[in-house]
Design a protein around this motif. Structure first.
Motif, PDB file in Angstrom:
ATOM      1  N   PHE A 183      -4.758   4.168   9.560  1.00  0.00           N
ATOM      2  CA  PHE A 183      -5.940   3.673   8.856  1.00  0.00           C
ATOM      3  C   PHE A 183      -5.579   2.435   8.051  1.00  0.00           C
ATOM      4  N   ILE A 184      -6.616   1.743   7.636  1.00  0.00           N
ATOM      5  CA  ILE A 184      -6.459   0.557   6.792  1.00  0.00           C
ATOM      6  C   ILE A 184      -6.648   0.963   5.335  1.00  0.00           C
TER       7      ILE A 184
ATOM      8  N   THR B  89      -2.119  -1.792   6.889  1.00  0.00           N
ATOM      9  CA  THR B  89      -2.309  -0.683   7.818  1.00  0.00           C
ATOM     10  C   THR B  89      -1.244   0.379   7.598  1.00  0.00           C
ATOM     11  N   VAL B  90      -1.692   1.631   7.508  1.00  0.00           N
ATOM     12  CA  VAL B  90      -0.807   2.779   7.304  1.00  0.00           C
ATOM     13  C   VAL B  90      -0.806   3.633   8.557  1.00  0.00           C
ATOM     14  N   GLN B  91       0.353   4.083   8.984  1.00  0.00           N
ATOM     15  CA  GLN B  91       0.442   5.066  10.062  1.00  0.00           C
ATOM     16  C   GLN B  91       1.251   6.256   9.577  1.00  0.00           C
TER      17      GLN B  91
ATOM     18  N   ILE C 251       3.732   2.379  -5.966  1.00  0.00           N
ATOM     19  CA  ILE C 251       3.137   1.106  -6.350  1.00  0.00           C
ATOM     20  C   ILE C 251       4.129   0.283  -7.172  1.00  0.00           C
ATOM     21  N   PHE C 252       4.945   0.978  -7.935  1.00  0.00           N
ATOM     22  CA  PHE C 252       5.937   0.306  -8.776  1.00  0.00           C
ATOM     23  C   PHE C 252       7.264   0.050  -8.055  1.00  0.00           C
TER      24      PHE C 252
ATOM     25  N   TYR D 279       2.170  -0.485  -2.062  1.00  0.00           N
ATOM     26  CA  TYR D 279       1.314   0.697  -1.949  1.00  0.00           C
ATOM     27  C   TYR D 279       1.056   1.123  -0.513  1.00  0.00           C
ATOM     28  N   VAL D 280       1.345   0.262   0.454  1.00  0.00           N
ATOM     29  CA  VAL D 280       1.186   0.682   1.843  1.00  0.00           C
ATOM     30  C   VAL D 280       2.141   1.841   2.164  1.00  0.00           C
ATOM     31  N   ASN D 281       3.192   1.976   1.357  1.00  0.00           N
ATOM     32  CA  ASN D 281       4.174   3.036   1.579  1.00  0.00           C
ATOM     33  C   ASN D 281       3.949   4.267   0.697  1.00  0.00           C
ATOM     34  N   MET D 282       2.837   4.317  -0.011  1.00  0.00           N
ATOM     35  CA  MET D 282       2.643   5.442  -0.929  1.00  0.00           C
ATOM     36  C   MET D 282       2.112   6.693  -0.228  1.00  0.00           C
ATOM     37  N   PHE D 283       1.693   6.570   1.034  1.00  0.00           N
ATOM     38  CA  PHE D 283       1.106   7.710   1.734  1.00  0.00           C
ATOM     39  C   PHE D 283       2.159   8.440   2.566  1.00  0.00           C
ATOM     40  N   ARG D 284       2.141   9.763   2.482  1.00  0.00           N
ATOM     41  CA  ARG D 284       3.043  10.550   3.317  1.00  0.00           C
ATOM     42  C   ARG D 284       2.380  11.872   3.711  1.00  0.00           C
TER      43      ARG D 284
END
Length: 275
Positions: free
Chosen positions: A126-127, A206-208, A235-236, A263-268
Motif C-alpha cells: 500500500f501507499i 510504498t510499503v510492502q 519516525i525518529f 516512516y516507510v519502515n514503521m510498519f511490520r
C-alpha cells in the motif's frame, strides 16, 4: 468433393469442441471463480517500540535520548494490493482503497476490504499518503475521509489549505527538547505528491509487508484479520536520525523527505486471525 471434405473436418471439429469444453470446465473449478468473494481486515496497532501508543498519557524516548509525548498520530494508507504466493495480486478498486488511521479513533484503525476474491494471500502492499491523481481530482471525487474538512478539529485535519494537498502523516506532541517552540511542542506534518503543474516534493512512499509463514485465507465465510504494527519510534530512527531539538517543526520543506524515508519502515506484520 464437398461431402468428403465435410467428413474429414468433422473429427477435427469434435476434438476442438472437446478442448473448448474442457477449458471451460477448468475455469469453473471451485476456488477459481473470480465472482466468488469475501472480505479481509487490515487492523493497525500503533506502538512505540514494544509499548502500546497512548496519547498524552505517557512519555517515551527516541533514539537520540530525547523524551517526548504524542498528542496526535494520523496517517493515510491507500492504493492497496493483496499479494499472492504466485506473484499475482488483487488490486483493491481505487474508490474503496483510501483509509485514514487515527490513533484517537479506534474504529478508524480497522480497514475493512470488501469483495476480495476467495483465495490465499501472503502479503500486502500500500501507499502511505494519497496518490497524485486523487490529490488533484475534483472535490466530488474526494469525499468522506478525503474531504479536506474531514478532521473532527482543526488540529486533526489532514489537508493544507495554504498549500493545497493532503498531509500524509501527522504527528504532534510535547518534548523538553522542543526548544525552538515557545509551548514545548513539536509538529511533523508530512505531505507532498509531486506537484500539480511544476515538480515539487514527493513524499508518497510504498510499503510492502509479507506475512511470513502465515496466509490470509479469504472464503465466503472467513474474513481474516491481518494485524499490522506501526512503530512511531521508526519516525525518529531510520536512514536519517531525527532529533526534536534540531527539527522541532517539519512541514513542506526538504527535510520532510528524510522523515518520509524513515516512516516507510514503521510498519511490520504481527499476526493473522481468522474470523
Amino acid at each position: 468433393m464437398k461431402r468428403k471434405l465435410f467428413y474429414v473436418l468433422l473429427p477435427a471439429l469434435a476434438v476442438l469442441s472437446g478442448v473448448f469444453i474442457m477449458g471451460c470446465k477448468d475455469n469453473n473449478e471451485p476456488g477459481t471463480d473470480p465472482t466468488v468473494s469475501g472480505s479481509l481486515h487490515l487492523d493497525f496497532d500503533n506502538v512505540v517500540g514494544n509499548e502500546d501508543l497512548k496519547l498524552n498519557a505517557q512519555t517515551y524516548q527516541n533514539s537520540v535520548g530525547e523524551s517526548f509525548t504524542v498528542s496526535i498520530f494520523n496517517y493515510y494508507i491507500s492504493n492497496i494490493e493483496l499479494l499472492r504466493a504466485d506473484g499475482s495480486s488483487f488490486i483493491v478498486p481505487q474508490d474503496s482503497s483510501y483509509f485514514l488511521i487515527r490513533e484517537s479513533n479506534e474504529a478508524s484503525q480497522k480497514a475493512k476490504i470488501n469483495n476480495v476474491p476467495v483465495g490465499e494471500y501472503t502479503g500486502v502492499r500500500f501507499i502511505v499518503g494519497i496518490d497524485s491523481t486523487r490529490s488533484v481530482a475534483d472535490e466530488s471525487k474526494r469525499k468522506g475521509i478525503l474531504d479536506r474538512f474531514s478532521g473532527p478539529t482543526n488540529e486533526e485535519a489532514m489537508y493544507w489549505d495554504w498549500n493545497p494537498g493532503y498531509i500524509f502523516v501527522k504527528m504532534e506532541g510535547s518534548s523538553p527538547a522542543a526548544v525552538e517552540s515557545p509551548n514545548g511542542k513539536y509538529y511533523y506534518h508530512i505531505g507532498g505528491f509531486g506537484g500539480r503543474t511544476v515538480k515539487t516534493l514527493n513524499n508518497i512512499r510504498t510499503v510492502q509487508i509479507d506475512f511470513g509463514s502465515k496466509k490470509a485465507v479469504v472464503t465466503t465465510e472467513l474474513s481474516p484479520e491481518v494485524h499490522v504494527l506501526a512503530d512511531v519510534l521508526k519516525i525518529f530512527d531510520g536512514p536519517t536520525q531525527l532529533s526534536i531539538s534540531e527539527h522541532t517543526s517539519v512541514m513542506f520543506d526538504d527535510f520532510s523527505q528524510n522523515i518520509a524515508d524513515n516512516y516507510v519502515n514503521m510498519f511490520r506484520f504481527d499476526d493473522i486471525n481468522a474470523d
